[in-house]
Design an enzyme around this catalytic site. Structure first.
Site, PDB file in Angstrom:
ATOM      1  N   ASP A 191       0.852  -1.189   0.000  1.00 53.96           N
ATOM      2  CA  ASP A 191       0.000   0.000   0.000  1.00 53.96           C
ATOM      3  C   ASP A 191       0.887   1.239   0.000  1.00 53.96           C
ATOM      4  O   ASP A 191       1.874   1.308   0.744  1.00 53.96           O
ATOM      5  CB  ASP A 191      -0.908   0.012   1.231  1.00 53.96           C
ATOM      6  CG  ASP A 191      -2.377   0.094   0.873  1.00 53.96           C
ATOM      7  OD1 ASP A 191      -2.796   1.162   0.410  1.00 53.96           O
ATOM      8  OD2 ASP A 191      -3.091  -0.909   1.034  1.00 53.96           O
TER       9      ASP A 191
ATOM     10  N   ASP B 177      -3.090   4.457  -2.531  1.00 56.48           N
ATOM     11  CA  ASP B 177      -4.247   4.926  -1.768  1.00 56.48           C
ATOM     12  C   ASP B 177      -4.671   6.323  -2.220  1.00 56.48           C
ATOM     13  O   ASP B 177      -3.834   7.184  -2.508  1.00 56.48           O
ATOM     14  CB  ASP B 177      -3.860   4.955  -0.279  1.00 56.48           C
ATOM     15  CG  ASP B 177      -5.026   5.214   0.632  1.00 56.48           C
ATOM     16  OD1 ASP B 177      -5.984   4.437   0.608  1.00 56.48           O
ATOM     17  OD2 ASP B 177      -4.970   6.214   1.380  1.00 56.48           O
TER      18      ASP B 177
ATOM     19  N   GLU C 281      -6.327   3.677  -6.284  1.00 52.52           N
ATOM     20  CA  GLU C 281      -7.652   3.721  -5.677  1.00 52.52           C
ATOM     21  C   GLU C 281      -8.292   5.067  -6.016  1.00 52.52           C
ATOM     22  O   GLU C 281      -7.887   6.108  -5.490  1.00 52.52           O
ATOM     23  CB  GLU C 281      -7.568   3.565  -4.151  1.00 52.52           C
ATOM     24  CG  GLU C 281      -8.933   3.639  -3.484  1.00 52.52           C
ATOM     25  CD  GLU C 281      -8.870   4.028  -2.009  1.00 52.52           C
ATOM     26  OE1 GLU C 281      -9.784   3.628  -1.265  1.00 52.52           O
ATOM     27  OE2 GLU C 281      -7.921   4.733  -1.611  1.00 52.52           O
TER      28      GLU C 281
ATOM     29  N   HIS D  89     -10.841  -4.106   2.383  1.00 53.73           N
ATOM     30  CA  HIS D  89     -10.747  -3.771   3.802  1.00 53.73           C
ATOM     31  C   HIS D  89     -11.636  -2.602   4.198  1.00 53.73           C
ATOM     32  O   HIS D  89     -11.805  -2.336   5.385  1.00 53.73           O
ATOM     33  CB  HIS D  89      -9.301  -3.437   4.150  1.00 53.73           C
ATOM     34  CG  HIS D  89      -8.810  -2.188   3.496  1.00 53.73           C
ATOM     35  ND1 HIS D  89      -8.424  -2.139   2.174  1.00 53.73           N
ATOM     36  CD2 HIS D  89      -8.666  -0.913   3.967  1.00 53.73           C
ATOM     37  CE1 HIS D  89      -8.068  -0.910   1.865  1.00 53.73           C
ATOM     38  NE2 HIS D  89      -8.200  -0.142   2.933  1.00 53.73           N
ATOM     39  N   ASP D  90     -12.201  -1.897   3.223  1.00 53.20           N
ATOM     40  CA  ASP D  90     -13.046  -0.730   3.500  1.00 53.20           C
ATOM     41  C   ASP D  90     -14.531  -1.010   3.305  1.00 53.20           C
ATOM     42  O   ASP D  90     -15.329  -0.066   3.297  1.00 53.20           O
ATOM     43  CB  ASP D  90     -12.650   0.429   2.578  1.00 53.20           C
ATOM     44  CG  ASP D  90     -11.435   1.190   3.086  1.00 53.20           C
ATOM     45  OD1 ASP D  90     -11.158   1.119   4.293  1.00 53.20           O
ATOM     46  OD2 ASP D  90     -10.763   1.850   2.267  1.00 53.20           O
TER      47      ASP D  90
END
Length: 624
Positions: free
Chosen positions: A145, A252, A309, A386-387
């Site tokens: 990430d 991210d 993302e 994960h979100d």
């Protein structure tokens, strides 16, 4: 004694689960491999179209919740290393590690205080190097990430920046003076709202200015307008790890680095609120493609993947293509959250969130399949991360074990036969579902959830009905669902951590009937089905990864029917995304009599051409 008790519990649980599977899947047959051949992709797919990241299956790992190796209740890097063989056997090509860097953990590692150091409970830089090497030894790749819109307020850069207005790093973050009203009251520089708290500005007593944070106050935004800042970011967060051999990044909030630095007030869309939604001003700013171009130059030197993302983005084909165009874009591929947003927002004036809408789901998936066919851009395939809440709870059945397993297989067939880079999230292959609604809100630990609970209690006060309604909304969208510990076996703590140790987050109540050990030994399990589907995806790569997509309308809106075609080869996928039997026209009318069933989740589809049972799916292929 601990080992004996664990084996006894495991034995009882295995017997119960196998019996349940035999009962509920008694009509299940293995895949029909009649006339199935491994296709020669090297000969049939033009070399300029092939990329390793297009064909890869990526598996996202949340370090804190994957596997604890040292008995402290928190997952770690050595724990990930211990499970690499499991991932390899599943059919994974790339592992994506969520933030493992040093962090105060306000937002579970997305608030980084040192990019070049590892969060101590997870391990050391040496452990991470061992993970990189062990991954490569197994023929897999690894991506990290990249969180560079903001840092932690504990990062040395911000500590220097806030030390005085004259500090050389003052301009590495966004500092602005207060606005004062006619009565002498201090206000933030504008009315922007942050994602986790309100407003998007926090007052600093020492230097008497506000700093910007579009997330939590502990996560100040870095000033990308400053060239020195950008190069420090590149050196510390990217090159440091690329030199150690990683294969790329999931980047991210990739569209937030350029902002409207005039910081205008956002339009007032919620008159009763002091702060207003302001995403249009801190997303997709005028220099975003310039900044990403600088990053691309670095990534290209290492042949590294750039998986961005696109958060809080207007999800249109025209807006996305500049990011991912093979000829002009700076990213290889992005996570597009149009599908993930379905049913997750409460519309203005609406009492609750919209229920799952199959036509909207089909339309959203279809338009991005067409995007991959009709442009030089590429797409990702994913249903959870994960979100987000768990995909089985959102798009599948929340009913009996039989229905959950069947709907999980249906979703596996759907995703494995679509065009794009396929991304799984840990536990998805087991059918892990959301935490029960009966859990108290205190079990949720995510900063967003904690803030929502606090606001709900302040808003509702003694009104229990109001509070329950707000907590229902939290439960529907909570990121915590995906962060519960991975379920490895039927023993104590599901094998995530040692017996007698309290895991950092509570285990889902379903762990005794959904775990790796139990499903690995059961050929009828969802895990076994995912293994087969990933194998088939590779064997029929031309069709499923690169084939041309065509959506087929049916009279039943809950059916999702599409074909894929490459040269003279063709596949047909049909899935029933509902809990009721549905009628349909049959495979022969779409791909002809020569179509053979390649995969199915019930097993008697050959005898029931005109109906599909609840949650049933089938994949047909032709090779002529």
């Amino acid at each position: 004694m601990r080992r004996i008790r664990s084996l006894t519990a495991l034995g009882s649980a295995v017997v119960a689960l196998v019996a349940a599977f035999i009962l509920t899947e008694r009509y299940y047959l293995e895949f029909d491999f009649v006339e199935q051949k491994t296709l020669n992709h090297d000969m049939d797919i033009p070399e300029q179209q092939r990329e390793w990241w297009k064909e890869a299956v990526i598996y996202e790992i949340y370090p804190a919740s994957f596997k604890d190796s040292n008995g402290d209740g928190i997952g770690d890097i050595p724990g990930i290393i211990s499970k690499l063989d499991y991932l390899h056997d599943l059919g994974i090509d790339v592992i994506h590690i969520c933030p493992h860097y040093q962090s105060p953990q306000v937002d579970m590692g997305y608030d980084i205080s040192d990019y070049e150091t590892v969060h101590p409970p997870y391990g050391t830089v040496y452990d991470v190097q061992a993970l990189i090497d062990a991954t490569h030894t197994r023929g897999m790749k690894i991506i990290f990430d990249l969180v560079i819109n903001h840092s932690s307020d504990q990062h040395k850069w911000f500590q220097e920046s806030r030390s005085s207005k004259e500090n050389p790093k003052r301009d590495w973050y966004f500092w602005r003076p207060a606005r004062w009203d006619d009565e002498g009251n201090r206000h933030p520089p504008n009315n922007w709202r942050s994602h986790f708290t309100v407003p998007a500005w926090t007052w600093d007593e020492k230097t008497e200015e506000y700093y910007l944070h579009v997330y939590a106050p502990e996560m100040p935004d870095l000033n990308w307008e400053n060239e020195e800042t950008r190069h420090a970011i590149y050196n510390s967060s990217m090159i440091f790890w690329l030199e150690r051999g990683i294969d790329g990044f999931r980047i991210d909030t990739v569209n937030k680095y350029s902002k409207d630095v005039s910081f205008p007030d956002a339009p007032i869309t919620e008159p009763s609120e002091e702060t207003q939604p302001a995403a249009k001003f801190y997303n997709n700013g005028p220099r975003i493609h310039e900044f990403l171009g600088e990053m691309k130059e670095i990534l290209d030197q290492y042949g590294a993947l750039a998986l961005g993302e696109l958060s809080h983005f207007p999800y249109t084909e025209e807006r996305e293509l500049p990011f991912v165009s093979a000829s002009t874009g700076q990213l290889n591929v992005v996570f597009n959250y149009g599908l993930m947003a379905l049913g997750q927002k409460r519309e203005k004036g609406q009492e609750g969130r919209s229920p799952f809408n199959v036509p909207a789901f089909k339309a959203e998936l279809s338009r991005w399949q067409c995007f991959a066919d009709e442009t030089d851009g590429w797409v990702t395939l994913f249903l959870e991360n994960h979100d987000s809440p768990r995909s089985l709870s959102r798009f599948g059945s929340n009913g009996s074990t039989e229905e959950q397993v069947r709907s999980g297989k249906m979703l596996a067939m759907l995703m494995a036969t679509l065009t794009g880079t396929l991304v799984l999230y840990q536990g998805q292959e087991l059918g892990m579902s959301n935490a029960p609604r009966s859990w108290p809100a205190e079990e949720f630990k995510d900063v967003r959830s904690v803030n929502m609970v606090t606001r709900a209690k302040e808003t509702c006060r003694a009104d229990s009905a109001c509070l329950e309604k707000e907590l229902d909304g939290l439960w529907e969208t909570a990121r915590d669902h995906a962060r519960l510990p991975m379920q490895w076996n039927s023993g104590p703590n599901a094998g995530f951590t040692d017996d007698g140790v309290a895991p950092w987050m509570r285990l889902n109540d379903e762990w005794k009937i959904k775990n790796v050990e139990m499903q690995s030994g059961n050929p009828l399990s969802l895990l076994s089905f995912w293994r087969r589907m990933l194998k088939l995806r590779k064997e029929h790569q031309e069709l499923f990864v690169y084939g041309t997509y065509r959506f087929h309308e049916t009279e039943e809106e809950e059916l999702f029917v599409f074909t894929k075609e490459w040269n003279k080869k063709k596949s047909l996928t049909v899935v029933n995304m509902s809990g009721q039997e549905k009628s349909w026209q049959g495979a022969a009318s779409i791909i002809g009599e020569e179509g053979r069933i390649l995969a199915e989740n019930i097993g008697d589809g050959a005898h029931r051409h005109k109906t599909l049972s609840a949650w049933e799916g089938r994949v047909y292929v032709t090779t002529s």
